[in-house]
Design a protein around this motif. Structure first.
Motif, PDB file in Angstrom:
ATOM      1  N   GLY A  68      33.407 -16.608 149.903  1.00  0.00           N
ATOM      2  CA  GLY A  68      32.195 -15.806 149.361  1.00  0.00           C
ATOM      3  C   GLY A  68      31.858 -15.025 150.666  1.00  0.00           C
ATOM      4  O   GLY A  68      31.124 -13.959 150.455  1.00  0.00           O
ATOM      5  N   TYR A  69      31.970 -15.272 151.746  1.00  0.00           N
ATOM      6  CA  TYR A  69      31.404 -14.914 153.063  1.00  0.00           C
ATOM      7  C   TYR A  69      32.660 -13.712 153.376  1.00  0.00           C
ATOM      8  O   TYR A  69      33.796 -14.302 153.784  1.00  0.00           O
ATOM      9  CB  TYR A  69      31.024 -15.524 154.088  1.00  0.00           C
ATOM     10  N   VAL A 123      26.600  -5.742 156.315  1.00  0.00           N
ATOM     11  CA  VAL A 123      25.407  -5.810 157.548  1.00  0.00           C
ATOM     12  C   VAL A 123      26.146  -5.645 158.947  1.00  0.00           C
ATOM     13  O   VAL A 123      27.259  -6.363 158.857  1.00  0.00           O
ATOM     14  CB  VAL A 123      24.616  -7.279 157.397  1.00  0.00           C
ATOM     15  N   LEU A 124      25.563  -4.993 159.740  1.00  0.00           N
ATOM     16  CA  LEU A 124      26.141  -4.908 161.217  1.00  0.00           C
ATOM     17  C   LEU A 124      25.269  -6.173 162.070  1.00  0.00           C
ATOM     18  O   LEU A 124      24.177  -6.107 161.967  1.00  0.00           O
ATOM     19  CB  LEU A 124      25.658  -3.742 161.609  1.00  0.00           C
ATOM     20  N   VAL A 125      26.340  -6.847 162.743  1.00  0.00           N
ATOM     21  CA  VAL A 125      25.780  -7.987 163.551  1.00  0.00           C
ATOM     22  C   VAL A 125      26.289  -7.451 164.993  1.00  0.00           C
ATOM     23  O   VAL A 125      27.493  -7.640 165.383  1.00  0.00           O
ATOM     24  CB  VAL A 125      26.392  -9.223 163.036  1.00  0.00           C
ATOM     25  N   GLU A 155      28.593 -23.999 161.274  1.00  0.00           N
ATOM     26  CA  GLU A 155      27.635 -25.100 161.152  1.00  0.00           C
ATOM     27  C   GLU A 155      26.843 -24.894 159.937  1.00  0.00           C
ATOM     28  O   GLU A 155      26.508 -25.998 159.121  1.00  0.00           O
ATOM     29  CB  GLU A 155      26.764 -25.314 162.284  1.00  0.00           C
ATOM     30  N   VAL A 156      26.382 -23.831 159.522  1.00  0.00           N
ATOM     31  CA  VAL A 156      25.612 -23.594 158.382  1.00  0.00           C
ATOM     32  C   VAL A 156      26.165 -23.276 157.073  1.00  0.00           C
ATOM     33  O   VAL A 156      25.511 -22.819 156.152  1.00  0.00           O
ATOM     34  CB  VAL A 156      24.588 -22.651 158.758  1.00  0.00           C
ATOM     35  N   LEU A 164      20.210 -14.068 157.509  1.00  0.00           N
ATOM     36  CA  LEU A 164      21.328 -13.332 156.843  1.00  0.00           C
ATOM     37  C   LEU A 164      21.726 -14.135 155.620  1.00  0.00           C
ATOM     38  O   LEU A 164      21.914 -13.390 154.499  1.00  0.00           O
ATOM     39  CB  LEU A 164      22.410 -13.313 157.975  1.00  0.00           C
ATOM     40  N   MET A 165      21.569 -15.558 155.673  1.00  0.00           N
ATOM     41  CA  MET A 165      22.013 -16.102 154.273  1.00  0.00           C
ATOM     42  C   MET A 165      21.044 -15.712 153.162  1.00  0.00           C
ATOM     43  O   MET A 165      21.395 -15.967 151.931  1.00  0.00           O
ATOM     44  CB  MET A 165      22.031 -17.474 154.588  1.00  0.00           C
TER      45      MET A 165
END
Length: 250
Positions: free
Chosen positions: A204-205, A122-124, A197-198, A171-172
């Protein structure tokens, strides 16, 4: 920092070439990182100071307008920090880019993605000229190594913390856990603080940074880097070490 380097360069040049009779005069204006302020400053320099060239502006958003202004007034615009690939498509013999085009790093990023075998990313990106400029070349580079881009997340440079959180929650919910981030440190530091924070900085990320942040890590809040960005991988511009560079750094 840029102004300091330019001033030092001029001093070094004239001390090494004392026979030069002409002297380059710097007329300094602060663009305040704003398109309107940059345009007003450029108009003032061209009309009232009758400058022979403009060095700057700092960002790609500001450069987009100044290129057309320089072309119309026949004043060269020389930018050492406007990196958006889209600026290269603007046909003007009065725009000189003295910086790497952002698309120069996409193959390095896609090679990392390929090495780990990730099939989606994913592009952010920041939602402006700087952020959007890299998307076509980066998407093409990923496609060439068999990686799909199922979603492109565009975050406003003026986004509130709540808006950043809402985008992270979105995204999550997706299956993809590989994120490529292209923005500047002010927004990037807020993004990663909220990602921590989230719980999105856990195992895993995957977070990969373009040089938009990694080249400027020194300007970021060190507490954010230490607490919220551990494990992040970044692409950084390689500058070979030379005696001239060492002397300049001193």
């Amino acid at each position: 920092m840029g102004l300091s380097c330019i001033t030092m360069s001029l001093s070094d040049f004239y001390s090494s070439n004392p026979s030069y009779k002409t002297r380059l005069v710097l007329n300094v204006r602060d663009s305040k990182r704003d398109e309107v302020a940059a345009a007003a400053a450029a108009l003032d320099l061209i009309k009232n100071k009758q400058v022979q060239a403009i060095i700057g502006p700092q960002g790609s958003m500001q450069a987009d307008f100044l290129i057309h202004l320089g072309n119309k007034s026949h004043v060269p615009i020389i930018s050492f920090s406007a990196t958006s690939p889209s600026l290269s498509s603007i046909r003007s013999s009065y725009f000189i880019r003295a910086a790497q085009n952002d698309s120069s790093q996409v193959n390095a990023i896609s090679t990392v993605i390929q090495a780990f075998g990730w099939k989606e990313a994913v592009l952010v990106c920041v939602d402006n000229e700087f952020g959007e400029g890299i998307i076509p070349s980066l998407a093409n580079a990923l496609e060439e190594v068999g990686t799909q881009v199922p979603y492109r997340s565009l975050i406003s440079p003026s986004a509130t913390d709540y808006q950043i959180l809402q985008e992270l929650y979105k995204l999550m919910t997706m299956q993809t856990r590989v994120f490529i981030v292209h923005m500047l440190p002010p927004l990037g530091s807020r993004l990663f603080a909220k990602a921590k924070e989230v719980g999105m900085m856990s195992e895993g990320y995957v977070w990969i940074l373009t040089n938009g942040i990694t080249d400027l890590l020194g300007s970021m809040d060190s507490s954010v880097v230490a607490s919220s960005m551990q494990g992040v991988l970044g692409i950084k511009t390689y500058i070979p070490d030379t005696p001239n560079l060492d002397n300049f750094m001193v």
